[in-house]
Design a protein around this motif. Structure first.
Motif, PDB file in Angstrom:
ATOM      1  N   GLY A   1       0.818  -1.213   0.000  1.00 18.65           N
ATOM      2  CA  GLY A   1       0.000   0.000   0.000  1.00 18.65           C
ATOM      3  C   GLY A   1       0.848   1.258   0.000  1.00 18.65           C
ATOM      4  N   THR A   2       1.972   1.213   0.731  1.00 19.47           N
ATOM      5  CA  THR A   2       2.880   2.359   0.754  1.00 19.47           C
ATOM      6  C   THR A   2       3.462   2.621  -0.630  1.00 19.47           C
ATOM      7  OG1 THR A   2       3.451   1.886   3.065  1.00 19.47           O
ATOM      8  CG2 THR A   2       4.964   3.293   1.820  1.00 19.47           C
ATOM      9  N   LEU A   3       3.796   1.523  -1.361  1.00 17.64           N
ATOM     10  CA  LEU A   3       4.299   1.678  -2.719  1.00 17.64           C
ATOM     11  C   LEU A   3       3.244   2.296  -3.637  1.00 17.64           C
ATOM     12  CD1 LEU A   3       6.267  -1.663  -3.311  1.00 17.64           C
ATOM     13  CD2 LEU A   3       7.211   0.606  -2.868  1.00 17.64           C
ATOM     14  N   ILE A   4       2.007   1.817  -3.495  1.00 13.47           N
ATOM     15  CA  ILE A   4       0.911   2.347  -4.325  1.00 13.47           C
ATOM     16  C   ILE A   4       0.728   3.840  -4.059  1.00 13.47           C
ATOM     17  CG2 ILE A   4      -1.567   2.205  -4.789  1.00 13.47           C
ATOM     18  CD1 ILE A   4      -1.402  -0.785  -4.011  1.00 13.47           C
ATOM     19  N   ASP A   5       0.759   4.202  -2.774  1.00 14.59           N
ATOM     20  CA  ASP A   5       0.612   5.623  -2.431  1.00 14.59           C
ATOM     21  C   ASP A   5       1.769   6.448  -2.985  1.00 14.59           C
ATOM     22  OD1 ASP A   5      -1.681   4.979  -1.062  1.00 14.59           O
ATOM     23  OD2 ASP A   5      -0.677   4.821   0.893  1.00 14.59           O
ATOM     24  N   GLY A   6       2.929   5.799  -3.182  1.00 19.45           N
ATOM     25  CA  GLY A   6       4.094   6.517  -3.716  1.00 19.45           C
ATOM     26  C   GLY A   6       4.138   6.545  -5.228  1.00 19.45           C
ATOM     27  N   GLY A   7       3.103   6.037  -5.892  1.00 16.16           N
ATOM     28  CA  GLY A   7       3.032   6.112  -7.336  1.00 16.16           C
ATOM     29  C   GLY A   7       3.461   4.849  -8.061  1.00 16.16           C
ATOM     30  N   ILE A   8       3.840   3.807  -7.341  1.00 17.04           N
ATOM     31  CA  ILE A   8       4.208   2.531  -7.963  1.00 17.04           C
ATOM     32  C   ILE A   8       2.932   1.802  -8.373  1.00 17.04           C
ATOM     33  CG2 ILE A   8       5.351   0.315  -7.626  1.00 17.04           C
ATOM     34  CD1 ILE A   8       7.270   2.638  -7.717  1.00 17.04           C
ATOM     35  N   GLU A   9       2.906   1.308  -9.605  1.00 14.64           N
ATOM     36  CA  GLU A   9       1.731   0.589 -10.090  1.00 14.64           C
ATOM     37  C   GLU A   9       1.769  -0.869  -9.606  1.00 14.64           C
ATOM     38  OE1 GLU A   9       1.091   0.920 -14.282  1.00 14.64           O
ATOM     39  OE2 GLU A   9       1.931   2.959 -14.366  1.00 14.64           O
ATOM     40  N   VAL A  10       0.657  -1.341  -9.084  1.00 16.26           N
ATOM     41  CA  VAL A  10       0.513  -2.740  -8.680  1.00 16.26           C
ATOM     42  C   VAL A  10      -0.699  -3.298  -9.403  1.00 16.26           C
ATOM     43  CG1 VAL A  10       0.133  -4.342  -6.780  1.00 16.26           C
ATOM     44  CG2 VAL A  10       1.559  -2.310  -6.424  1.00 16.26           C
ATOM     45  N   HIS A  11      -0.473  -4.311 -10.218  1.00 11.57           N
ATOM     46  CA  HIS A  11      -1.547  -4.925 -10.994  1.00 11.57           C
ATOM     47  C   HIS A  11      -1.715  -6.385 -10.569  1.00 11.57           C
ATOM     48  CE1 HIS A  11      -1.654  -1.514 -13.788  1.00 11.57           C
ATOM     49  NE2 HIS A  11      -0.324  -1.547 -13.768  1.00 11.57           N
ATOM     50  N   PHE A  12      -2.967  -6.841 -10.575  1.00  7.64           N
ATOM     51  CA  PHE A  12      -3.282  -8.244 -10.300  1.00  7.64           C
ATOM     52  C   PHE A  12      -3.896  -8.840 -11.557  1.00  7.64           C
ATOM     53  CE2 PHE A  12      -3.478  -6.146  -6.140  1.00  7.64           C
ATOM     54  CZ  PHE A  12      -2.508  -6.884  -5.481  1.00  7.64           C
ATOM     55  N   ALA A  13      -3.223  -9.856 -12.102  1.00  4.79           N
ATOM     56  CA  ALA A  13      -3.613 -10.394 -13.403  1.00  4.79           C
ATOM     57  C   ALA A  13      -4.981 -11.048 -13.379  1.00  4.79           C
ATOM     58  CB  ALA A  13      -2.559 -11.396 -13.885  1.00  4.79           C
ATOM     59  N   SER A  14      -5.391 -11.607 -12.280  1.00  2.00           N
ATOM     60  CA  SER A  14      -6.659 -12.343 -12.224  1.00  2.00           C
ATOM     61  C   SER A  14      -7.768 -11.557 -11.548  1.00  2.00           C
ATOM     62  CB  SER A  14      -6.454 -13.678 -11.488  1.00  2.00           C
ATOM     63  OG  SER A  14      -5.533 -14.492 -12.183  1.00  2.00           O
ATOM     64  N   GLU A  15      -7.540 -10.293 -11.209  1.00  2.00           N
ATOM     65  CA  GLU A  15      -8.543  -9.515 -10.504  1.00  2.00           C
ATOM     66  C   GLU A  15      -8.590  -8.112 -11.089  1.00  2.00           C
ATOM     67  OE1 GLU A  15      -6.688 -10.138  -6.863  1.00  2.00           O
ATOM     68  OE2 GLU A  15      -8.025 -11.724  -6.185  1.00  2.00           O
TER      69      GLU A  15
END
Length: 511
Positions: free
Chosen positions: A94-108
């Protein structure tokens, strides 16, 4: 504008899943399809074989570190539960996401940059974390159930073999004798732990992986009550009666623990004297010290207020030989004792059956007390520490009772064997003493006598019981009728048998 770069991360919970399953390949294929569909170039792939329930996964942490340092713009993961099943790792993501890092889930299909998508992902992460906690609790219940049944639900110890899930460990015919030998040698206190480790390696005692035994590993073996039939769980301190066969007796195990505690350390001396610390002065009752004068060995009292008696070792030898001569049995006495011991063996078998019935009732009472103890603990009557202490006491009592029930003395053979060995030793004591070397003489004297006292120029010998019973028996006269000889020997055999039975019972109770 330069093209964005992405990592991929796939995970399975165990090495076995990674080696034999298709989960990793399926996860990577799903990620590749997702990346191709959304035109997300993957520059590095991370693969891990470790559960996400615990923190500190090295590959996962390395990936986060590289993302923080800007080596990629985002990461593609198969599903949320592949990334984290503990809330700490999910918070790091979550900290990475808040810092602008993209997190993708292939099945969701989740938009983690929106409030609704982030909430949905948080809920799934909490559910995954709760799933792990519930799975852990169910696994613990299963393990505890096996332990209560006396089964060891983990890999077999050295000296035992695995026979499948839900089955008891069986003794390994190759390594179990070596384990028993290690206990026997260490119990003598003549072996240091490192010397014993070298000896066991020379004998071929290896670990389960085939490596040589190390000092710390052998120490764990000698401390482990599993080898007397008791399962000890180190984390909780609880003990359970195992249904596997013990390799060593409780007495041998306890002797090893005494050696570890330094309670059975032998002292070495520069000169060997047969009767050192065995001869006492009849005037002051102090121990007489050995010394050599003109090539002869004397035992002299050095107490300042005593008349300082002294005696030559040859005088002590002669006194002991005379006393041992009194232990010799006539042929007719030996024949009568042999027949009477057979009769006692038959009676012992009857008594053994009675004991087994009584022991089985005691065993059932102990198990009922154990169950009641658990119920009282659940009601909150006392704390966990008290419960574990009381439970362990009942477990040891139950194990000792089971060991008694399996003792060879119950079938009468132990009593007969002890009787025969005793009378054979008594009958041959004189001849054995005459033929023995100095060390063997000392051992024989310590085994048969309890006190050597110098009174003037004479040596008084006191025999241990029941040797004194044999020496002071009513003599069988030549020409006596056989029935008269039987009436003379029968009381002697009965007294010796009672003494041996009492000694065996005492040994069992000490265990």
């Amino acid at each position: 504008m330069s093209q964005k770069k992405y990592f991929s991360y796939i995970r399975v919970s165990t090495q076995r899943q990674g080696q034999h399953g298709t989960s990793l390949a399926e996860q990577q294929a799903s990620i590749e399809r997702f990346a191709a569909g959304w035109k997300l170039p993957i520059v590095k792939r991370f693969e891990e074989r470790e559960t996400a329930a615990k923190q500190g996964r090295p590959v996962f942490l390395d990936m986060l570190k590289q993302l923080k340092s800007g080596q990629a713009d985002g990461v593609i993961i198969h599903k949320i539960d592949r990334s984290a099943r503990n809330l700490k790792d999910w918070a790091d993501l979550g900290t990475l996401i808040d810092g602008g890092i993209e997190v993708h889930f292939a099945s969701e299909s989740l938009d983690l940059n929106s409030r609704g998508g982030r909430l949905s992902a948080d809920i799934q992460a909490v559910v995954a974390s709760d799933y792990i906690r519930n799975l852990s609790e169910e696994a613990k219940k299963g393990l505890y159930g096996r332990l209560k049944q006396g089964l060891y639900p983990f890999r077999a110890m050295v000296g035992y073999l695995d026979r499948g899930s839900g089955k008891r460990k069986e003794i390994d015919p190759e390594t179990a004798p070596l384990i028993r030998r290690a206990f026997e040698l260490y119990a003598t206190s003549d072996w240091g732990l490192q010397d014993l480790t070298d000896e066991m390696n020379r004998c071929g005692l290896n670990t389960k992986r085939g490596n040589k035994t190390v000092r710390s590993g052998l120490a764990r073996i000698l401390h482990n009550p599993f080898y007397i039939g008791v399962i000890h769980i180190k984390k909780t301190g609880e003990r359970f009666v195992g249904i596997h066969d013990p390799i060593v007796t409780r007495d041998l195990y306890d002797r090893c623990q005494w050696v570890f505690a330094g309670k059975n350390v032998k002292k070495s001396t520069l000169l060997f004297f047969k009767y050192r610390r065995m001869v006492t002065c009849g005037e002051c009752s102090y121990t007489m010290s050995p010394e050599i004068q003109k090539g002869l060995t004397y035992y002299r009292c050095h107490y300042r207020d005593c008349i300082r008696l002294s005696v030559r070792e040859e005088v002590i030898n002669a006194a002991i030989a005379r006393e041992f001569k009194r232990l010799e049995l006539l042929p007719v006495e030996r024949e009568i004792l042999r027949k009477l011991s057979d009769v006692h063996a038959s009676q012992a078998e009857t008594d053994a059956n009675t004991f087994r019935q009584s022991a089985q009732m005691q065993l059932e009472k102990l198990r009922q007390r154990n169950s009641k103890l658990a119920e009282v603990y659940m009601e909150g009557t006392f704390d966990q520490e008290t419960y574990v202490q009381k439970k362990n006491e009942l477990v040891l009592q139950e194990q000792s009772l089971k060991e008694k029930m399996q003792s060879p003395q119950l079938d009468g053979r132990e009593i007969v064997s002890e009787l025969n060995d005793f009378f054979q030793l008594a009958n041959s004591a004189y001849l054995s003493y005459e033929l023995a070397n100095p060390e063997e003489r000392r051992d024989l004297v310590r085994k048969i006598t309890s006190n050597l006292t110098v009174e003037g120029k004479y040596v008084s010998i006191k025999l241990k019981t029941p040797f004194d019973l044999v020496a002071n028996r009513t003599p069988v006269q030549h020409g006596w009728p056989y029935r008269t000889a039987v009436r003379t020997i029968t009381p002697l055999l009965e007294k010796v048998r009672q003494y041996i039975e009492k000694s065996l019972d005492s040994d069992q109770s000490d265990e």
